[in-house]
Enzyme design. Sequence first.
Site, PDB file in Angstrom:
ATOM      1  N   ASP A   1       0.727  -1.190  -0.187  1.00  0.00           N
ATOM      2  CA  ASP A   1       0.042   0.078  -0.090  1.00  0.00           C
ATOM      3  C   ASP A   1       0.767   1.122  -0.025  1.00  0.00           C
ATOM      4  O   ASP A   1       0.479   2.469   0.525  1.00  0.00           O
ATOM      5  CB  ASP A   1      -0.963   0.134   1.396  1.00  0.00           C
ATOM      6  CG  ASP A   1      -1.861  -1.130   1.310  1.00  0.00           C
ATOM      7  OD1 ASP A   1      -2.375  -1.519   0.197  1.00  0.00           O
ATOM      8  OD2 ASP A   1      -2.144  -1.700   2.182  1.00  0.00           O
TER       9      ASP A   1
ATOM     10  N   HIS B   1      -5.232  -1.706  -5.505  1.00  0.00           N
ATOM     11  CA  HIS B   1      -4.201  -0.668  -5.966  1.00  0.00           C
ATOM     12  C   HIS B   1      -4.930   0.525  -6.630  1.00  0.00           C
ATOM     13  O   HIS B   1      -6.141   0.511  -7.286  1.00  0.00           O
ATOM     14  CB  HIS B   1      -3.398  -1.292  -7.499  1.00  0.00           C
ATOM     15  CG  HIS B   1      -2.481  -2.218  -7.087  1.00  0.00           C
ATOM     16  ND1 HIS B   1      -1.865  -3.223  -7.794  1.00  0.00           N
ATOM     17  CD2 HIS B   1      -1.922  -2.608  -5.794  1.00  0.00           C
ATOM     18  CE1 HIS B   1      -0.993  -4.081  -7.118  1.00  0.00           C
ATOM     19  NE2 HIS B   1      -0.897  -3.506  -6.040  1.00  0.00           N
TER      20      HIS B   1
HETATM   21  P1  GDP Z   1      -0.711   0.225  -3.558  1.00  0.00           P
HETATM   22  O1  GDP Z   1      -1.285  -0.781  -3.203  1.00  0.00           O
HETATM   23  O2  GDP Z   1       0.534   0.301  -3.415  1.00  0.00           O
HETATM   24  O3  GDP Z   1      -1.028   0.547  -5.094  1.00  0.00           O
HETATM   25  O4  GDP Z   1      -1.543   1.503  -2.746  1.00  0.00           O
HETATM   26  P2  GDP Z   1      -2.876   1.474  -2.315  1.00  0.00           P
HETATM   27  O5  GDP Z   1      -3.648   2.284  -3.352  1.00  0.00           O
HETATM   28  O6  GDP Z   1      -3.392   0.467  -1.588  1.00  0.00           O
HETATM   29  O7  GDP Z   1      -2.652   2.794  -1.155  1.00  0.00           O
HETATM   30  C1  GDP Z   1      -2.375   4.192  -1.417  1.00  0.00           C
HETATM   31  C2  GDP Z   1      -3.277   5.110  -1.415  1.00  0.00           C
HETATM   32  O8  GDP Z   1      -2.741   6.210  -1.204  1.00  0.00           O
HETATM   33  C3  GDP Z   1      -4.319   5.188  -2.353  1.00  0.00           C
HETATM   34  O9  GDP Z   1      -5.406   5.830  -1.801  1.00  0.00           O
HETATM   35  C4  GDP Z   1      -3.863   6.412  -3.234  1.00  0.00           C
HETATM   36  O10 GDP Z   1      -4.902   7.107  -3.906  1.00  0.00           O
HETATM   37  C5  GDP Z   1      -3.009   7.597  -2.020  1.00  0.00           C
HETATM   38  N1  GDP Z   1      -1.917   7.955  -2.501  1.00  0.00           N
HETATM   39  C6  GDP Z   1      -0.938   7.606  -3.354  1.00  0.00           C
HETATM   40  N2  GDP Z   1       0.038   8.613  -3.364  1.00  0.00           N
HETATM   41  C7  GDP Z   1      -0.369   9.595  -2.692  1.00  0.00           C
HETATM   42  C8  GDP Z   1       0.274  10.690  -2.101  1.00  0.00           C
HETATM   43  O11 GDP Z   1       1.253  11.210  -2.352  1.00  0.00           O
HETATM   44  N3  GDP Z   1      -0.512  11.584  -1.329  1.00  0.00           N
HETATM   45  C9  GDP Z   1      -1.764  11.042  -0.783  1.00  0.00           C
HETATM   46  N4  GDP Z   1      -2.448  11.827   0.056  1.00  0.00           N
HETATM   47  N5  GDP Z   1      -2.377   9.998  -1.089  1.00  0.00           N
HETATM   48  C10 GDP Z   1      -1.436   9.164  -2.027  1.00  0.00           C
HETATM   49  P1  IMO Z   2      -1.009  -4.219  -1.922  1.00  0.00           P
HETATM   50  O1  IMO Z   2      -0.496  -4.738  -3.573  1.00  0.00           O
HETATM   51  C1  IMO Z   2      -1.091  -4.704   2.097  1.00  0.00           C
HETATM   52  C2  IMO Z   2      -1.021  -8.578   3.589  1.00  0.00           C
HETATM   53  C3  IMO Z   2      -2.219  -9.161   4.485  1.00  0.00           C
HETATM   54  C4  IMO Z   2      -1.571 -10.114   5.489  1.00  0.00           C
HETATM   55  C5  IMO Z   2      -0.525 -10.661   4.668  1.00  0.00           C
HETATM   56  C6  IMO Z   2      -0.913 -12.207   4.020  1.00  0.00           C
HETATM   57  O2  IMO Z   2      -2.352  -3.410  -2.456  1.00  0.00           O
HETATM   58  O3  IMO Z   2       0.208  -3.357  -1.571  1.00  0.00           O
HETATM   59  P2  IMO Z   2      -2.378 -13.014   2.226  1.00  0.00           P
HETATM   60  O4  IMO Z   2      -4.027 -12.423   1.809  1.00  0.00           O
HETATM   61  O5  IMO Z   2      -1.554 -12.086   0.795  1.00  0.00           O
HETATM   62  O6  IMO Z   2      -2.163 -14.136   2.100  1.00  0.00           O
HETATM   63  O7  IMO Z   2      -2.241 -11.694   3.428  1.00  0.00           O
HETATM   64  O8  IMO Z   2      -0.129  -9.868   3.426  1.00  0.00           O
HETATM   65  N1  IMO Z   2      -1.394  -8.175   2.271  1.00  0.00           N
HETATM   66  C7  IMO Z   2      -1.309  -6.789   2.058  1.00  0.00           C
HETATM   67  N2  IMO Z   2      -1.121  -5.824   2.553  1.00  0.00           N
HETATM   68  N3  IMO Z   2      -1.179  -4.334   0.719  1.00  0.00           N
HETATM   69  C8  IMO Z   2      -1.481  -5.597   0.266  1.00  0.00           C
HETATM   70  O9  IMO Z   2      -1.276  -5.622  -1.404  1.00  0.00           O
HETATM   71  C9  IMO Z   2      -1.510  -6.721   0.593  1.00  0.00           C
HETATM   72  N4  IMO Z   2      -1.687  -8.108   0.006  1.00  0.00           N
HETATM   73  C10 IMO Z   2      -1.612  -9.063   1.183  1.00  0.00           C
HETATM   74  O10 IMO Z   2      -2.789  -7.915   5.201  1.00  0.00           O
HETATM   75  O11 IMO Z   2      -0.995  -9.286   6.566  1.00  0.00           O
HETATM   76 MG    MG Z   3      -2.922  -1.579  -1.991  1.00  0.00          MG
END
Ligand code: GDP
Ligand code: IMO
Ligand code: MG
Length: 431
Positions: free
Chosen positions: A13, A41
């Site tokens: 994340d 994502h």
């Molecule tokens: P990923 O799984 O690594 O792609 O990340 P996620 O989408 O799960 O979580 C990142 C969150 O942060 C999302 O809600 C994005 O829209 C948000 N985000 C990404 N870059 C920025 C940033 O620079 N500032 C802020 N405030 N939010 C961001």
């Molecule tokens: P993105 O791609 C954050 C975490 C789960 C748990 C561990 C194992 O959005 O960054 P799983 O279901 O994969 O067997 O869970 O991994 N986990 C993540 N945490 N971002 C993710 O994906 C995750 N995918 C799995 O919370 O701790």
């Molecule tokens: Mg994510």
Amino acid sequence: MGNTVVVGAQWGDEGKAKITDLLAMDADIIIRYQGGCNAGHTVVVEGKTYKFHLIPSGILYKDKICVISAGTVIYPTSLKKEIDELIADGTNLSGLKIHPLASITMPWHIDIDGISEDKTAKTKIGTTKKGIGPTYADKIGRYGLKVEDLYDEEALNTKLDNILPLKNKILKEVYGLNEYSKEEVLKLCKEYAEIFRPYVFWNWQEVLSKAVKENKKILFEGAQGVMLDIDWGTYPFVTSSNPIAGGAVTGSGVGINAVKDAIGVMKAYVTRVGEGPFISELENETGKKIQTIGAEFGVTTGRARRCGWFDAVIAKYAALVSGLTGIALTKADVFDTFEEIKVCVAYKDKRDGAIYEYYPTNVNIHKYLEPVYETHAGWMEDITNCKTYDELPENAKKYLARLEELIGVKISIISVGPNREQTIILKNPLV
Ligand code: GDP
Ligand code: IMO
Ligand code: MG
């Protein structure tokens, strides 16, 4: 300029999708190399939010090839939902390709993940309950189904005759769960075959090898993060695949020379969903403040993310195990109202005062470790409209420079908000 892998450098994340979407503009091919629909994502374009789980974040560009590669695991029902939602939204999916060697998550994988994680489970990992661990376990144990099996009746029958009796015994006798009849599984497999059919790319490896030779630009999209890597993360509190940069090579079937750059995506702080060690975690008002301003709630499960200060020890480790050539630092804007910002620069062992500047891979001792912090003055102004590095406040520049110094890798991209345009690109690895 060279092919680039986007790697999560913390516990997931980090904002990988935003960075992938941005870099995808200059790529010809985007390959998702591992993980499954456990990933969530987020991409925000012109104020509109898109949420992906398996489909590469480059799909919003019409002219790109987006591949869900062999290293992934696919739950067809989830993928169908994602596809249907994107189509309903008007997204053109003509570039989407699915590798015939990708593994399939079957309903029993979800059943087992669910029950292993329920309240009675002894060691809870806090998984996303998407069947990821059980699917990869069966893949490695050679008890899995691959996309290609769905189109070969004979092979599918033979495999199911091998898989189902044992799986049913385990489901019933170990977990007390319902068994699956061969008839119902064959029916399901027929449905799955239709979901995948428009997208399966049978001779993809040939096309990819040509693309590499012709210097087409390839972007490899990681899911999860280095600290969730099955080999290099905080085992057993990890996912079951290899998010590290090396995973791009094994999961996509390219030579090691096909990847030149590895961009590690890191938040200006750290978050983690699920159980497991998190040395710089803030279980206090400051952690809550980060969670609220950063909107730190899971995309896939809606769970609140645990929050803590930036941990330079894991960042340095991530740089090492993924050979990072650049950093994309996201969410610095979350600190706009913080008078002071801390960075964990080392760990101290509570038992004997020993200092760890390098990440100790022995997770069993993490419970004895506490963070050693240095404190930085905040910038106390809105940076979400900064378009260049020069526009950033002095204290923000100092904070970023210190992170670079601690990690030993340069920052290539600074993200100051969720939108595509809220990004300062210092060095684009693809151009
Ligand atoms: P990923 O799984 O690594 O792609 O990340 P996620 O989408 O799960 O979580 C990142 C969150 O942060 C999302 O809600 C994005 O829209 C948000 N985000 C990404 N870059 C920025 C940033 O620079 N500032 C802020 N405030 N939010 C961001
Ligand atoms: P993105 O791609 C954050 C975490 C789960 C748990 C561990 C194992 O959005 O960054 P799983 O279901 O994969 O067997 O869970 O991994 N986990 C993540 N945490 N971002 C993710 O994906 C995750 N995918 C799995 O919370 O701790
Ligand atoms: Mg994510």
